[in-house]
Scaffold this active site. Sequence first.
Site, PDB file in Angstrom:
ATOM      1  N   SER A 158       0.817  -1.217   0.000  1.00  0.00           N
ATOM      2  CA  SER A 158       0.000   0.000   0.000  1.00  0.00           C
ATOM      3  C   SER A 158       0.854   1.271   0.000  1.00  0.00           C
ATOM      4  O   SER A 158       1.556   1.539  -0.964  1.00  0.00           O
ATOM      5  CB  SER A 158      -0.957  -0.043   1.193  1.00  0.00           C
ATOM      6  OG  SER A 158      -1.935   0.954   1.098  1.00  0.00           O
ATOM      7  N   LYS A 218      -0.612  -4.148  -3.408  1.00  0.00           N
ATOM      8  CA  LYS A 218      -1.898  -3.534  -3.054  1.00  0.00           C
ATOM      9  C   LYS A 218      -1.934  -2.119  -3.629  1.00  0.00           C
ATOM     10  O   LYS A 218      -1.243  -1.230  -3.130  1.00  0.00           O
ATOM     11  CB  LYS A 218      -2.093  -3.492  -1.541  1.00  0.00           C
ATOM     12  CG  LYS A 218      -3.391  -2.815  -1.104  1.00  0.00           C
ATOM     13  CD  LYS A 218      -3.515  -2.796   0.407  1.00  0.00           C
ATOM     14  CE  LYS A 218      -4.797  -2.128   0.855  1.00  0.00           C
ATOM     15  NZ  LYS A 218      -4.821  -0.672   0.615  1.00  0.00           N
ATOM     16  N   ASP A 238      10.334   4.764 -10.215  1.00  0.00           N
ATOM     17  CA  ASP A 238       9.996   5.346 -11.523  1.00  0.00           C
ATOM     18  C   ASP A 238      10.909   6.515 -11.871  1.00  0.00           C
ATOM     19  O   ASP A 238      11.255   6.712 -13.042  1.00  0.00           O
ATOM     20  CB  ASP A 238       8.539   5.805 -11.532  1.00  0.00           C
ATOM     21  CG  ASP A 238       7.567   4.647 -11.722  1.00  0.00           C
ATOM     22  OD1 ASP A 238       8.009   3.488 -11.660  1.00  0.00           O
ATOM     23  OD2 ASP A 238       6.359   4.897 -11.918  1.00  0.00           O
TER      24      ASP A 238
END
Length: 533
Positions: free
Chosen positions: A301, A326, A312
């Site tokens: 999460s 999640k 990224d």
Amino acid sequence: MINGTNKKFKVWLPLLLSISMILGMMLGYRMKGSMPGKSFFSTDSPYPLQEVYDLVKNKYVDEVEMAKITDTAITAMLAHLDPHSVLIPAEELDAVNEDISGNFFGIGVEFDVLDDTIHVLNVMPDGPSAKAGIITGDKFIKVNDSVIAGTKIEEKKIKKLLRGKMGTQVLVEILRGAEKKQITITRGIIPVTSIDAAYMMDTATGYIRISKFTQVTYREFMEQLEKLKQKGLQKLVLDLRGNGGGILDQATEIADEFLDGDKLITYTQGNHFPKKEYRCKRPGLFESGRLVVLADEGSASASEILMGALQDWNRATIIGRRSFGKGLVQEQYELSNGSALRLTIARYYTPVGRSIQRPYSKGEKEYYDEINRRWHDGEVSNADSVKNDTTQAFKTPSGKTVYGGGGISPDIFIPADTTGLLSASMIKMYYKSTLSRYAYYYYMANKNSLANYKTPADFSANFSLNATEWNLFNDIARKDSINLTQLSAREKEQLSQRIRSSVARQVWRSQGYYQSINLIDDMIKKAREVLDR
């Protein structure tokens, strides 16, 4: 034949009516916004749901606990959604909210039930119990009028007795050595920190472990990061292993401290919630220092939001194993009966647009079993067994390929230690608290000698078990049905190191534990190697 059919129908009628009732209530709630001036069930003709509810309540042959049937129906309905949309019963809501808020009202002790007696393992410095005179090693006999020693009382009942409203008092009877004492403790605010440890591993490399994301995690993180910066921090190991997530914006605030400009951190979107972007909005405290993040299958999460943004933007090296997967955002809604609905309202996406949510169409059991299967199919021990969803491949701005659909895959894979002692026996030791119980007994018997160690580092470098102490540990393990007589020299050394770390936890709490256990941690070793390149 007719009577048999009626009996079957009678058995299923309450559940069927309850499900119909809940579905109708949701439909009515959604239609409410388009009918200004109308009350919840104010229509020209009543909903069948309301009619059925009233008929069951007023006409059914037997007494019916309508609240209980309603909860059953809600749970049955949520089972058809996703695994993270859940009903939180009223009796559990306070504990859930405490975990999110980062504090609760209590007396400030850590205890364990040993031989059906409540032993005080640790006392919070300057907390209510410390101010009242409670010390480590005290045994609780009574709390107010309730006898709790020798009664097989459950831990949750003890917590309920000790916790209460701010400023209220609790009278405890304790046994200290052979002496009984009565002590009155005034309950106060007990912080539940989300930073397990923060320290300098050398003159330039720092370590911070975040266990969860509560309402105060960002503040706690900044306090520790600033202290490390003052000590010369240039390289950082951020440990998110086992961090199951929490409050989303706490993770994005921390990401902002590592990313520069107005970079996108994450965005959320759902059918009824428009796209919302979370971007960097201020200069960060650690935008240029070298950064490694540790992850495993327990990182979920909000942890994955933070890792996804750093990966990224090529800001950090992710080391460890594939995270939980999640990618759903929940919002909590208070219900009229004191319970709460935690409902998934959106998905979150990393800066390059990947959702890392694992599939859940086969149901909750299959969803959670997938984590267990990683241990059986070799994924946690072999990099070639990592299951990336190649149909969801994305390119980062730096040209690196990353994947969605199943958690965050590490840049550098480190297998779990699943050999011999560190599998079945160690799991059993942790489950039965064998190590922590021994650490407590050892501490109580060796307070004076332990006081000679000034820091966890000093302790870890010089502590060792003698033959007598090792035999005592064997005796405790044997009571837990754990046989240690056939240990190899390597296994005995590994277990000794974990005993050492447990004793360090008893003396210096989680900070001491991680400073000790990190000395033998393979991920930590790889992290320092990467940072030193």
